[in-house]
Design a protein around this motif. Structure first.
Motif, mmCIF file in Angstrom:
data_model
loop_
_atom_site.group_PDB
_atom_site.id
_atom_site.type_symbol
_atom_site.label_atom_id
_atom_site.label_comp_id
_atom_site.label_asym_id
_atom_site.label_seq_id
_atom_site.Cartn_x
_atom_site.Cartn_y
_atom_site.Cartn_z
ATOM 1 N N PRO A 101 24.923 68.873 56.818
ATOM 2 C CA PRO A 101 25.765 70.008 57.025
ATOM 3 C C PRO A 101 26.807 69.010 56.128
ATOM 4 O O PRO A 101 27.145 69.879 55.704
ATOM 5 N N GLY A 102 26.072 67.897 55.349
ATOM 6 C CA GLY A 102 27.773 67.504 54.185
ATOM 7 C C GLY A 102 28.266 68.053 53.141
ATOM 8 O O GLY A 102 29.255 69.202 52.641
ATOM 9 N N PRO A 103 26.774 68.867 52.733
ATOM 10 C CA PRO A 103 26.801 69.918 50.982
ATOM 11 C C PRO A 103 27.315 70.831 51.424
ATOM 12 O O PRO A 103 28.240 71.045 50.365
ATOM 13 N N VAL A 104 26.421 71.484 52.339
ATOM 14 C CA VAL A 104 26.885 73.509 52.377
ATOM 15 C C VAL A 104 28.476 73.219 52.895
ATOM 16 O O VAL A 104 28.603 73.593 52.809
ATOM 17 N N GLY A 105 28.944 71.833 53.817
ATOM 18 C CA GLY A 105 30.131 71.464 53.882
ATOM 19 C C GLY A 105 31.077 71.854 52.837
ATOM 20 O O GLY A 105 31.652 73.046 53.286
ATOM 21 N N ARG A 106 30.752 70.878 51.804
ATOM 22 C CA ARG A 106 31.905 71.408 50.798
ATOM 23 C C ARG A 106 31.578 72.635 50.318
ATOM 24 O O ARG A 106 33.111 73.140 49.682
ATOM 25 N N VAL A 107 30.826 73.434 50.345
ATOM 26 C CA VAL A 107 30.759 74.485 49.018
ATOM 27 C C VAL A 107 31.376 75.673 50.298
ATOM 28 O O VAL A 107 32.321 76.229 49.915
ATOM 29 N N LEU A 108 31.354 75.401 52.049
ATOM 30 C CA LEU A 108 32.528 76.587 52.801
ATOM 31 C C LEU A 108 33.436 76.417 52.641
ATOM 32 O O LEU A 108 34.778 76.884 52.793
ATOM 33 N N ALA A 109 34.022 74.754 52.368
ATOM 34 C CA ALA A 109 35.328 74.155 52.169
ATOM 35 C C ALA A 109 36.192 74.969 51.016
ATOM 36 O O ALA A 109 37.224 74.956 51.089
ATOM 37 N N ARG A 110 35.524 74.852 50.319
ATOM 38 C CA ARG A 110 35.919 76.146 48.736
ATOM 39 C C ARG A 110 35.946 77.552 48.921
ATOM 40 O O ARG A 110 36.506 78.370 48.139
ATOM 41 N N HIS A 111 34.653 78.248 50.155
ATOM 42 C CA HIS A 111 34.682 79.738 50.137
ATOM 43 C C HIS A 111 34.046 79.288 51.120
ATOM 44 O O HIS A 111 33.341 79.774 52.063
ATOM 45 N N PRO A 112 35.050 79.795 52.130
ATOM 46 C CA PRO A 112 35.628 79.324 53.604
ATOM 47 C C PRO A 112 35.292 81.086 53.516
ATOM 48 O O PRO A 112 34.277 81.231 54.670
ATOM 49 N N ARG A 113 34.960 82.214 53.696
ATOM 50 C CA ARG A 113 34.865 83.606 53.508
ATOM 51 C C ARG A 113 33.140 83.684 53.735
ATOM 52 O O ARG A 113 33.125 85.024 53.420
ATOM 53 N N LEU A 114 32.503 82.588 52.852
ATOM 54 C CA LEU A 114 31.209 82.669 52.600
ATOM 55 C C LEU A 114 30.114 83.263 53.885
ATOM 56 O O LEU A 114 30.274 82.557 54.967
ATOM 57 N N ARG A 115 29.581 84.015 54.123
ATOM 58 C CA ARG A 115 29.076 85.198 54.687
ATOM 59 C C ARG A 115 27.661 84.082 55.336
ATOM 60 O O ARG A 115 26.642 85.042 54.304
ATOM 61 N N LEU A 116 27.298 83.038 55.458
ATOM 62 C CA LEU A 116 26.349 82.033 55.271
ATOM 63 C C LEU A 116 25.974 82.223 56.757
ATOM 64 O O LEU A 116 26.177 81.469 57.754
ATOM 65 N N VAL A 117 24.643 82.126 56.670
ATOM 66 C CA VAL A 117 23.378 81.879 57.766
ATOM 67 C C VAL A 117 22.881 80.649 57.446
ATOM 68 O O VAL A 117 21.584 80.713 56.610
ATOM 69 N N VAL A 118 22.613 79.916 58.479
ATOM 70 C CA VAL A 118 21.692 78.748 58.417
ATOM 71 C C VAL A 118 20.431 78.361 59.110
ATOM 72 O O VAL A 118 20.042 79.130 60.205
ATOM 73 N N ALA A 119 19.219 78.498 58.855
ATOM 74 C CA ALA A 119 18.323 79.091 59.129
ATOM 75 C C ALA A 119 18.094 77.708 59.765
ATOM 76 O O ALA A 119 18.846 77.333 59.607
ATOM 77 N N HIS A 120 17.123 78.078 60.878
ATOM 78 C CA HIS A 120 16.675 76.899 62.106
ATOM 79 C C HIS A 120 17.614 76.522 62.806
ATOM 80 O O HIS A 120 17.404 75.572 63.018
ATOM 81 N N LEU A 121 18.792 77.730 63.059
ATOM 82 C CA LEU A 121 19.975 76.749 63.578
ATOM 83 C C LEU A 121 20.355 75.446 62.736
ATOM 84 O O LEU A 121 21.320 75.178 63.813
ATOM 85 N N GLY A 122 19.856 74.880 61.845
ATOM 86 C CA GLY A 122 20.836 73.921 61.507
ATOM 87 C C GLY A 122 19.000 72.653 61.652
ATOM 88 O O GLY A 122 19.552 71.642 61.577
ATOM 89 N N MET A 123 17.854 73.227 62.299
ATOM 90 C CA MET A 123 17.694 71.579 62.650
ATOM 91 C C MET A 123 17.290 70.792 61.848
ATOM 92 O O MET A 123 16.786 70.528 60.265
#
Length: 305
Positions: free
Chosen positions: A189-211
């Motif tokens: 979750p850390g790396p993609v969390g940094r992306v979301l912190a910068r782009h909070p409106r991004l329509r990100l769909v986490v594959a595999h429920l993040g398994m």
């Protein structure tokens, strides 16, 4: 195959079709919207299948036999027999200089396959923003990013303008960012969390429920309005052997019912297509939740009537 000749469904799949049809009819669904299916150039898909054929050492010795190892037109026909109204062509590069070519192939596939949501991809490299903009102009409706296979940091500065472009366009991006089936340097979750912190409106769909970092990715979906999760392989007997979903988190999953999308990983699954559907049903979260996940949420996200 001539354009006026319907593709045949593969032999030996009639029981799978009947099982999925019964599930669909019981819920009164018009069909399914599956946001995580794979179609890609023949030579690339064969290499992907070779990877899964040799995956045992990476999954603790658990074998991964591909159930639907059929030709392209047969695979598309089979999804239609299952009642899948819309599906994707999840494809992804593993090195620079590959994404633009994959996008060109995917655009052609979408043109000849109207029920496929035009899928594109990208890689952290010079020019990524330009070819992503070209893909959007060509009608791309969903993108795929595979942090594990690409072995890149999603927060790489080379991708910052690309993420911004996708956030502004409101185009969903299905991202394999969890550490299953084998962790990578930039998964979790850390790396993609940094992306979301910068782009909070991004329509990100986490594959595999993040398994297997399920609860961390539930947290991102709770925090960010446009973050969603797909169900790919989660809760199936095979998926539970790889990384069991913590039952204490089921109430959180239920509360996020409008942000959970059906994903299957078809054709690269070692069990019948219906196993994903029955695995969701066994959670006991109710028929309304199931209808939302299997059809309504995806239909709303992609404007499917």
């Amino acid at each position: 195959m001539p354009a006026d000749m319907p593709a045949r469904t593969p032999a030996g799949t009639s029981a799978d079709i009947a099982d999925v049809r019964r599930f669909r009819e019981r819920l009164g669904l018009p069909g399914f919207v599956d946001v995580h299916t794979h179609f890609m150039p023949h030579q690339v898909l064969r290499k992907v299948w070779g990877y899964f054929d040799a995956l045992g050492p990476l999954t603790g010795g658990i074998e991964w036999p591909i159930r639907y190892r059929h030709e392209e037109d047969e695979r598309a026909a089979l999804l239609r027999e299952f009642g899948v109204r819309a599906f994707t062509a999840m494809l992804y590069p593993h090195k620079p200089g590959m994404a633009r070519w994959l996008n060109e192939w995917a655009a052609g596939f979408a043109r000849r396959t109207p029920d496929c949501l035009h899928t594109s991809t990208f890689f952290p490299e010079a020019g990524a923003e330009e070819y992503v903009a070209e893909a959007l102009d060509a009608g791309a409706r969903v993108f795929k990013a595979h942090v594990q296979v690409g072995a890149y940091d999603p927060a790489d500065p080379l991708l910052d303008r690309t993420w911004g472009l996708l956030a502004e366009a409101g185009t969903p991006v299905v991202v394999h960012c969890g550490s299953g089936p084998a962790p990578g340097k930039h998964t979790g979750p850390g790396p993609v969390g940094r992306v979301l912190a910068r782009h909070p409106r991004l329509r990100l769909v986490v594959a595999h429920l993040g398994m297997p970092e399920y609860e961390d990715f539930l947290g991102l979906a709770e925090r960010y309005a446009e973050v969603r999760l797909d169900t790919t392989m989660a809760f199936t007997g095979f998926g539970e052997r790889l990384a069991a979903f913590p039952r204490r988190a089921l109430p959180r999953l239920a509360d996020l019912g409008d942000k959970v999308l059906l994903g299957s990983d078809f054709p690269n699954i070692p069990y019948p297509y219906g196993e994903q559907l029955h695995a969701l049903e066994r959670l006991g979260l109710g028929d309304a939740w199931l209808r939302s996940v299997c059809h309504d949420n995806g239909a709303k996200l992609f404007g499917i009537r």
